[in-house]
Design an enzyme around this catalytic site. Structure first.
Site, PDB file in Angstrom:
ATOM      1  N   ASP A 188       0.903  -1.149   0.000  1.00  0.00           N
ATOM      2  CA  ASP A 188       0.000   0.000   0.000  1.00  0.00           C
ATOM      3  C   ASP A 188       0.941   1.197   0.000  1.00  0.00           C
ATOM      4  O   ASP A 188       1.524   1.542   1.023  1.00  0.00           O
ATOM      5  CB  ASP A 188      -0.869  -0.014   1.265  1.00  0.00           C
ATOM      6  CG  ASP A 188      -1.784   1.209   1.327  1.00  0.00           C
ATOM      7  OD1 ASP A 188      -1.552   2.164   0.559  1.00  0.00           O
ATOM      8  OD2 ASP A 188      -2.715   1.208   2.133  1.00  0.00           O
ATOM      9  N   HIS A 189       1.116   1.837  -1.182  1.00  0.00           N
ATOM     10  CA  HIS A 189       2.212   2.796  -1.331  1.00  0.00           C
ATOM     11  C   HIS A 189       2.093   3.959  -0.343  1.00  0.00           C
ATOM     12  O   HIS A 189       3.072   4.620  -0.038  1.00  0.00           O
ATOM     13  CB  HIS A 189       2.300   3.303  -2.772  1.00  0.00           C
ATOM     14  CG  HIS A 189       1.179   4.203  -3.157  1.00  0.00           C
ATOM     15  ND1 HIS A 189      -0.006   3.725  -3.620  1.00  0.00           N
ATOM     16  CD2 HIS A 189       1.058   5.544  -3.111  1.00  0.00           C
ATOM     17  CE1 HIS A 189      -0.816   4.741  -3.848  1.00  0.00           C
ATOM     18  NE2 HIS A 189      -0.206   5.858  -3.545  1.00  0.00           N
ATOM     19  N   HIS A 251      -5.946   3.127   2.503  1.00  0.00           N
ATOM     20  CA  HIS A 251      -5.198   4.302   2.971  1.00  0.00           C
ATOM     21  C   HIS A 251      -5.793   4.906   4.240  1.00  0.00           C
ATOM     22  O   HIS A 251      -5.082   5.161   5.218  1.00  0.00           O
ATOM     23  CB  HIS A 251      -5.181   5.399   1.911  1.00  0.00           C
ATOM     24  CG  HIS A 251      -4.647   4.956   0.581  1.00  0.00           C
ATOM     25  ND1 HIS A 251      -3.749   3.924   0.442  1.00  0.00           N
ATOM     26  CD2 HIS A 251      -4.876   5.417  -0.666  1.00  0.00           C
ATOM     27  CE1 HIS A 251      -3.471   3.777  -0.836  1.00  0.00           C
ATOM     28  NE2 HIS A 251      -4.137   4.662  -1.524  1.00  0.00           N
TER      29      HIS A 251
END
Ligand SMILES: NC(=O)c1ccc[n+]([C@@H]2O[C@H](COP(=O)([O-])OP(=O)(O)OC[C@H]3O[C@@H](n4cnc5c(N)ncnc54)[C@H](OP(=O)(O)O)[C@@H]3O)[C@@H](O)[C@H]2O)c1
Length: 500
Positions: A188-189, A251
């Site tokens: 999950d960048h 996020h």
């Protein structure tokens, strides 16, 4: 202040990029690998093996990579460095479902890897393919003994991790049948961003805030993830996904986890992951009544963003004219544990909003009485703002006397600007995450159980929305802060959204 970059020592490895011809590979992965190479952060014996169906030779693949770097690489380009880097690039054109492909894959890894076979080759499989292809690849790798037996491997899996809890469980089952959990890097960048990592450092290294970080002193927490862009070229993807699957399940949930978690007993991956998982487990799934009252959905109509007229969601490419896909989400969540009981966590996220900003606002409780026999101005609460993008900042709002007045109060801001302080741009998220994977550090990668628990929080919202179509979409203009219901939700509780 400039600090030296820490360069970890790394063993040689081969990274196999499944879908090495695709959008993610060209935009992010290949330019990132080039930058890491320029920076001297890759081991000398590394190789990159693109794997996809498109017919191409090694030389043609190098050409594709060079074009990607010319288009998407943000740093300086040096011909000599490129030539050296390109010697590490290889390509295998093969179908994902054919057994023969995996025999060829094995051969190519052996040909391109720098370390003798007997010492055990380090191989990273990167799943840069559409999500439906990942299970096929994993099962084939397992059938061909390429997960544990033949090489020392890790696998990087891109989001989305499923479409809901049950498909996430299914995907995890497939991954776990082939790899051990310690080999699986779910990327999950967002978690690779410096300022996201800084939430943990800031919370646990500052005595003043650490003491105040609870229901006794904090009135509410607000998380805003606002994008000014629309859906760009990703219409077909977005139509299947919508805002909850795209941003909230991953996020936003991760940001809540970092703000709310207890201090981990150490910086090791499992300790941090344990604490975040406890937060997700403390978030009670909402019933339909609560969803209708405390969750707001929206879809943008036409409007103006940054001085330009932009179309509404339903007029975007590949979007049906009657689409009910939500592009905006606001909600009041609770973390029902001892630290946070009664403290609302308000979150909002949307596309085509007034500006691009990701921010966490911690609003502290006001002092009990107004100053000066209550004749002074109303007090503004203290607010700690952690800005994650576009400018990385921390600011604290506090009240002071306005000069030369008798009873005027002024809310001032104390600001730390990351770039100004450290005279450096923080590293792009993919760099940090790729390096962590190469080093074998799982700290910034979501664990199996937390992925499933995050879905458990949002699944009821998705089901409720899918079973009761919205009335009145589009309900906010592009370039605004979302539908008025999101403001009303806070106003009902005597609060308002904090916007910088
Ligand atoms: N693009 C982004 O910015 C981004 C950001 C975050 C996450 N992701 C995730 O990263 C993964 C890859 O995304 P992407 O945008 O790079 O995808 P993509 O460009 O659509 O696909 C990547 C490659 O996979 C192969 N492929 C495409 N469709 C296929 C199909 N139906 N069956 C088999 N192979 C197919 C294609 O190569 P060949 O035809 O040559 O085999 C293509 O070059 C996805 O899971 C996505 O959700 C992407």
């Amino acid at each position: 202040m400039t600090l030296p970059i820490q360069r970890p020592k790394m063993e040689p490895f081969t990274i196999v990029i499944f879908g090495g011809t695709g959008d993610l590979s060209r935009r992010k992965l290949l330019p990132t690998l080039f930058h890491l190479f320029q920076d001297g952060q890759l081991s000398t014996g590394f190789s990159v093996l693109g794997f996809a169906r498109s017919k191409m030779t090694d030389e043609q693949y190098r050409h594709l990579v060079q074009e990607a770097i010319n288009t998407f690489h943000e740093g300086p380009y040096d011909e000599e460095q490129w030539t050296e880097f390109s010697r590490h690039l290889f390509y295998l054109s093969a179908g994902y479902e054919e057994d023969e492909s995996y025999m060829k894959l094995c051969e190519r890894i052996d040909q391109t890897g720098a370390v003798p076979k007997e010492e055990g080759r380090n191989v990273i499989y990167y799943m840069a393919v559409p999500p439906q292809v990942t299970p096929i690849l994993v099962e084939k790798l397992k059938d061909h003994h390429l997960c544990k037996e033949r090489f020392k491997t890790k696998i990087i899996v891109e989001k989305p991790f499923g479409r809901d809890r049950s498909s996430a469980i299914e995907l995890n089952k497939i991954l776990r049948a082939a790899f051990d959990e310690r080999q699986i890097y779910r990327i999950d960048h967002y978690l690779g961003k410096e300022t996201v990592q800084n939430i943990t450092f800031f919370r646990f290294s500052n005595g003043i805030f650490e003491q105040l970080w609870n229901r006794y002193f904090i009135d509410n927490v607000q998380i805003t993830v606002a994008e000014s862009l629309g859906i760009e070229h990703r219409g077909a993807f977005y139509e299947q996904s919508g805002v909850v699957r795209d941003i909230v399940q991953n996020h936003i949930m991760q940001l809540i986890g970092l703000v709310a978690m207890e201090p981990p007993i150490g910086f090791e991956a499992e300790f941090l992951r344990d604490e975040k998982q406890k937060v997700f487990l403390s978030m009670p799934p909402m019933n339909e009544e609560v969803i209708d009252q405390f969750v707001v959905r929206g879809q943008y109509g036409p409007g103006r963003v940054n001085g330009q007229d932009v179309p509404g969601y339903r007029e975007e490419e590949s979007i049906p004219s009657g689409s009910n896909t939500p592009t905006f989400f606001a909600a009041r969540f609770h973390v029902a544990n001892w630290r946070w009981a009664g403290v609302p966590f308000y979150v909002r996220t949307g596309k085509r909003m007034a500006k691009r900003i990701t921010e966490i606002a911690i609003e502290f409780k006001c002092p009990p009485l107004r100053l000066l026999g209550r004749t002074s101005d109303l007090l503004e609460s203290n607010i700690l703002l952690l800005t994650i993008q576009p400018d990385e900042k921390i600011s604290l709002r506090f009240n002071v006397k306005y000069p030369y007045t008798i009873d005027r109060i002024y809310s001032a801001n104390m600001i730390l600007d990351y770039q100004e302080t450290f005279k450096t741009k923080s590293h792009p998220a993919y760099e940090r995450l790729l390096i962590d994977c190469m080093k074998g550090d799982l700290t910034l990668f979501p664990r199996e159980d937390s992925v499933e628990t995050m879905w458990a929080v949002v699944d009821p919202i998705i089901s409720r929305w899918e079973s009761s179509p919205p009335g009145g979409f589009p309900n906010y203009a592009a370039g605004s802060w979302g539908p008025k219901e999101a403001d009303l939700m806070l106003a009902r509780e005597g609060r308002h959204w904090i916007t910088t």
